[in-house]
Scaffold this active site. Structure first.
Site, PDB file in Angstrom:
ATOM      1  N   SER A 144       4.535 -10.297 -11.045  1.00  0.00           N
ATOM      2  CA  SER A 144       4.543 -11.449 -10.144  1.00  0.00           C
ATOM      3  C   SER A 144       5.899 -12.138 -10.132  1.00  0.00           C
ATOM      4  O   SER A 144       6.659 -12.094 -11.100  1.00  0.00           O
ATOM      5  CB  SER A 144       3.470 -12.448 -10.566  1.00  0.00           C
ATOM      6  OG  SER A 144       3.878 -13.114 -11.743  1.00  0.00           O
ATOM      7  N   THR A 145       6.192 -12.796  -9.007  1.00  0.00           N
ATOM      8  CA  THR A 145       7.450 -13.532  -8.881  1.00  0.00           C
ATOM      9  C   THR A 145       7.504 -14.663  -9.904  1.00  0.00           C
ATOM     10  O   THR A 145       8.560 -14.940 -10.480  1.00  0.00           O
ATOM     11  CB  THR A 145       7.578 -14.065  -7.445  1.00  0.00           C
ATOM     12  OG1 THR A 145       7.772 -12.940  -6.575  1.00  0.00           O
ATOM     13  CG2 THR A 145       8.759 -15.000  -7.283  1.00  0.00           C
ATOM     14  N   LYS A 155       5.439  -2.017 -22.454  1.00  0.00           N
ATOM     15  CA  LYS A 155       4.160  -2.720 -22.558  1.00  0.00           C
ATOM     16  C   LYS A 155       3.369  -2.546 -21.262  1.00  0.00           C
ATOM     17  O   LYS A 155       3.733  -3.086 -20.231  1.00  0.00           O
ATOM     18  CB  LYS A 155       4.358  -4.212 -22.817  1.00  0.00           C
ATOM     19  CG  LYS A 155       3.009  -4.872 -23.163  1.00  0.00           C
ATOM     20  CD  LYS A 155       2.953  -6.351 -22.922  1.00  0.00           C
ATOM     21  CE  LYS A 155       2.597  -6.737 -21.526  1.00  0.00           C
ATOM     22  NZ  LYS A 155       1.180  -6.578 -21.165  1.00  0.00           N
ATOM     23  N   CYS A 212       2.520  -4.535  -4.136  1.00  0.00           N
ATOM     24  CA  CYS A 212       3.460  -5.621  -3.881  1.00  0.00           C
ATOM     25  C   CYS A 212       4.100  -5.503  -2.511  1.00  0.00           C
ATOM     26  O   CYS A 212       4.493  -6.491  -1.914  1.00  0.00           O
ATOM     27  CB  CYS A 212       4.531  -5.670  -4.964  1.00  0.00           C
ATOM     28  SG  CYS A 212       5.260  -4.061  -5.276  1.00  0.00           S
ATOM     29  N   GLU A 245       1.132 -14.431  -1.663  1.00  0.00           N
ATOM     30  CA  GLU A 245       0.723 -13.049  -1.883  1.00  0.00           C
ATOM     31  C   GLU A 245      -0.732 -13.047  -2.381  1.00  0.00           C
ATOM     32  O   GLU A 245      -1.042 -13.671  -3.384  1.00  0.00           O
ATOM     33  CB  GLU A 245       1.636 -12.414  -2.937  1.00  0.00           C
ATOM     34  CG  GLU A 245       1.391 -10.935  -3.104  1.00  0.00           C
ATOM     35  CD  GLU A 245       2.358 -10.294  -4.094  1.00  0.00           C
ATOM     36  OE1 GLU A 245       2.710 -10.939  -5.091  1.00  0.00           O
ATOM     37  OE2 GLU A 245       2.747  -9.135  -3.856  1.00  0.00           O
ATOM     38  N   GLU A 276      11.150  -6.331 -10.226  1.00  0.00           N
ATOM     39  CA  GLU A 276      10.524  -5.852  -8.997  1.00  0.00           C
ATOM     40  C   GLU A 276       9.275  -6.690  -8.819  1.00  0.00           C
ATOM     41  O   GLU A 276       8.300  -6.519  -9.541  1.00  0.00           O
ATOM     42  CB  GLU A 276      10.228  -4.350  -9.131  1.00  0.00           C
ATOM     43  CG  GLU A 276      10.174  -3.649  -7.799  1.00  0.00           C
ATOM     44  CD  GLU A 276       8.791  -3.704  -7.222  1.00  0.00           C
ATOM     45  OE1 GLU A 276       8.525  -4.680  -6.479  1.00  0.00           O
ATOM     46  OE2 GLU A 276       7.990  -2.845  -7.526  1.00  0.00           O
TER      47      GLU A 276
END
Lengths: 291, 494
Positions: free
Chosen positions: B236-237, B183, B291, B388, B257
């Site tokens: 994203s985390t 996706k 990132c 971030e 990741e």
């Protein structure tokens, strides 16, 4: 009728204690629980560790991490081998404790203890080889020096397997610490005595205080705060039942702990490198190359 | 000194032919979503609608997973040397079509053509080449003598490097014998759909690669699908944590990741000009949508003034504007939503007392733009030093000793990357040892290569992509689920 005065002598029982930061505290909760052999005979009162004990153990493990992970691989290998040396001298004690705790024959317990001692020796040898097996020099397409090496992931919570109170225990501790991680270990709930005695061996094997911290008690009670602890980097769910494992894995997601899920393991078989690799990070360093 | 202005040097759009609408790519065919839903993808530099794309629902995801399951039996049974040849074909076709793909990527993403042409596309092809060569050598990779694929890989990728992230995910998955449902990100779906055409040209068997476009809900469906054996996610985390929760208690293997807040550490003996270039590349490459961007500059106090003067001088030369112009350094922010996030964080920096600076630069009137920005007087407590930003915003902190630099660099829940600038070799090695990050660039920054593992410590996620290490994520270990189990689950699904 004085058969033997010596045999009438009342033996000295041992007070089993936790092992945290290289010291042997009782549980801060003041609680104990009854440990019996497989036939229900009383063996000892083991400390029933609390959430606070678990948090104290994490603090101790974190404090020990810098020194232990920074020690040379040679030094760590020597210390793991020293554990085997110390165990060899107490072999009979562990055979008795394993036989009582697991309901094994003397021969069965002997096999388990011998295998556990040999496992320390086997993992001792990995200390200075794992970087060569798991690391690499990477041939990147450019004028760069590029090297990947494995590093310990940090503080690891280990839920020791329930069915193998000593060989299983050693098989989860040794691979986690040989690479430089520090550990908080929850002993097998029903048979914690070999683990608590192992602490006495670790304390006299030049292992720095805090590298291994051993807790006894209810696995579910102690594991929950460990899985949720933000300063724990990884968790081995070997000793969790299926339902608890799901709950702990969800909690571990909050700070993206590395999770080793429970899986069927033959503790007597060659362990391979799986448990070593599970608690390693790969660090890749780049530097330009030229004159 | 006279100033020579640049004349516009736009790359031609004529090399790429974007259709007015695209369907989902399932089992080798393009088709509409089951419920006919679509969404638009636009060019962030002009807000022009580029195309209409299908929004996959649960039913579509299910169809794609089943197609991948069906293809898995034959794909995984192929000799590795045959799989390798398909991957080599794909790599070659990417090289042949790289100009077209670079323009497409710049249009859909907003990144400068200089970067999509010179960084993204060469790396995309290189990844397929690299992993192609592994396909018939897996027994030598160090993951056991009989490495087995896991089954169906569900892969969800971000919008910052749409085609490169696809390559990072698809190449190792196919090389190891897995099949794929991918996706792409909602705002950048086009290059993945063009990749579907590359699969067709390469003659890849049907169902080996399936592409489902959609938003976060499509990704969540894919990750949660019981027929998926392996989840790979970059993003994203926050979403990474949700995925880790959603796979809890399953046998799915996961690699994540995630985000980062990299420290780029400059010592007083660093080569200043090179360091400035590294800092610029570290934070302004790809508009800071990286990132592993070097978003926290840690400067040794004694060179702070000299370095900041040089850095500002260099920032004044950055050219912001049309991504298709070959002289553009900084393109458009990927979406209105991302622009709003960057603005909010930059405003928070000012509100919390940091000093904001940006070179004078004229931003285009249409599209999403943010000038390269620098914050000084930043402390570790400031949001701009902790969160971030994922934009062209650099926070500057200072330090006096190497120990202080290590403490500040490691003071973050992230651990993806770090930079070290010093002429002293022993200091580089000592610093590299102490920094808790997966990639350390010393006297360079933001270098990538398919042979080099990439991934983070701590909350930057788990697993590594690239290199020999990247294979591990797609292979079953001794006690891990085998493809036979997957077959059984597949039957249940059918």
């Amino acid at each position: 009728m004085k058969q033997s005065d010596r045999n009438d002598r009342l033996s000295v029982l041992k007070t089993y204690k936790l092992f945290v930061g290289g010291k042997f505290p009782r549980s801060e909760s003041g609680r104990v629980y009854e440990v019996t052999d497989t036939k229900g005979q009383w063996l000892a009162n083991a400390p029933l560790a609390s959430r606070k004990d678990a948090r104290d153990a994490v603090v101790a493990a974190r404090k020990a991490f810098g020194g232990w992970s920074g020690a040379t691989a040679y030094n760590r290998g020597q210390i793991l081998y020293r554990v085997a040396e110390m165990l060899e001298g107490r072999r009979d004690q562990f055979i008795r404790e394993v036989a009582e705790g697991e309901g094994l024959s003397r021969a069965g317990a002997t096999a388990a203890v011998d295998a556990a001692i040999d496992r320390w020796v086997w993992y001792a040898g990995w200390s200075d080889k794992i970087a060569q097996i798991a690391g690499s020099a990477n041939p990147v397409a450019g004028p760069y020096f590029n090297l990947s090496s494995p590093e310990p992931t940090g503080v690891v919570a280990l839920l020791a397997p329930q069915e193998s109170s000593f060989l299983g225990l050693v098989s989860v501790i040794a691979p986690a610490i040989v690479t430089g991680n520090t550990a908080v270990v929850v002993a097998a709930e029903g048979a914690p005595l070999p683990a608590l005695s192992l602490a006495e061996v670790l304390a006299t094997s030049d292992l720095p205080g805090g590298v291994v911290n051993l807790l006894s008690g209810r696995t579910a009670e102690i594991a929950v705060p460990l899985a949720a602890h933000q300063d724990v980097n990884a968790i081995d769910l070997a000793g969790a039942d299926a339902e608890l494992a799901v709950e702990l894995e969800k909690a571990a997601a909050e700070n993206l702990k590395r999770v080793l899920r429970p899986q069927p393991v033959d503790w007597a078989a060659d362990p391979g490198t799986g448990r070593l690799l599970a608690f390693l990070e790969t660090k890749t360093v780049w530097h330009p190359m030229g004159v | 000194m006279p100033v020579f202005e640049y004349a516009p040097a736009p790359e031609s759009r004529a090399v790429v032919d974007i259709a007015p609408s695209y369907g989902l790519f399932i089992d080798g065919e393009f088709g509409e979503a089951g419920d006919g839903k679509v969404f638009k993808t636009l060019s962030p530099s002009s807000e022009e609608v580029l195309s209409e794309v299908a929004q996959a629902g649960a039913e579509d995801v299910d169809r794609a997973v089943k197609a991948a399951r069906k293809a898995f039996a034959t794909w995984s049974a192929l000799p590795g040397s045959e799989r390798a040849k398909y991957l080599f074909r794909i790599a070659r076709i990417i090289q042949e079509r790289s100009r077209e793909l670079a323009v497409l990527e710049s249009l859909d993403n907003g990144k400068p053509i200089r970067e999509s042409r010179d960084a993204d596309l060469p790396l995309v092809a290189a990844h397929f080449f690299y992993y192609a060569g592994w396909a018939d050598k897996l027994a030598y990779a160090g993951y056991g003598p009989d490495p087995r694929p896991l089954g169906v890989a569900g892969q969800v990728i971000p919008w910052n490097f749409p085609l490169l992230m696809l390559a990072w995910k698809v190449a190792p998955a196919l090389a190891t014998g897995n099949t794929v449902v991918l996706k792409p990100a909602e705002t950048t779906p086009l290059s993945a759909l063009f990749f579907a055409d590359i699969c067709r040209q390469a003659g890849l068997p049907k169902g080996v690669v399936n592409i489902v476009t959609g938003d976060g809900s499509t990704g969540a469906e894919l990750v949660a699908h019981p027929g998926v054996d392996k989840v790979a996610f970059t993003g994203s985390t926050e979403v990474g944590k949700a995925i880790a929760r959603s796979v809890a208690g399953t046998r799915k293997k996961v690699t994540l990741e995630l985000g980062g807040k990299a420290a780029n550490i400059v010592f007083d003996d660093a080569p200043i000009d090179q360091a400035v270039e590294g800092i610029i590349g570290g934070i302004f490459f790809n508009q800071g949508h990286v990132c592993c961007a070097g978003s926290r500059l840690l400067v040794q106090e004694s060179v702070q003034e000299e370095l900041l003067d040089a850095l500002k001088r260099r920032m004044r030369t950055l050219r912001v504007g049309d991504p298709l112009d070959k002289n553009t350094d900084i393109g458009a922010i990927n979406s209105a939503e991302q622009l709003a996030r960057i603005r909010a964080l930059a405003d928070a920096g000012e509100a919390e007392g940091a000093e904001r600076w940006a070179p004078e630069c004229e931003l285009p009137s249409h599209g999403y733009w943010f000038a390269p920005t620098l914050f000084t007087g930043v402390t570790q407590a400031h949001r701009i030093a902790r969160e971030e930003i994922f934009g062209p915003v650099l926070s500057v902190l200072t330090f006096r000793t190497p120990d202080e630099a290590v403490a500040k660099a490691n003071n973050t829940p992230y651990g993806l990357s770090a930079g070290i600038w010093t002429e002293k070799g022993s200091r580089i090695l000592a610093m590299a040892n102490k920094l808790r990050a997966g990639v350390i660039w010393s006297n360079t920054f933001n270098k990538f290569d398919p042979a080099s593992p990439f991934g983070g410590y701590k909350e930057s996620g788990y697993g590594r992509e690239g290199g020999r290490h990247g294979l591990e994520a797609y292979l079953a270990g001794a006690a891990e689920p085998t493809s036979e189990r997957s077959e059984r689950e597949g039957e249940r699904d059918r």
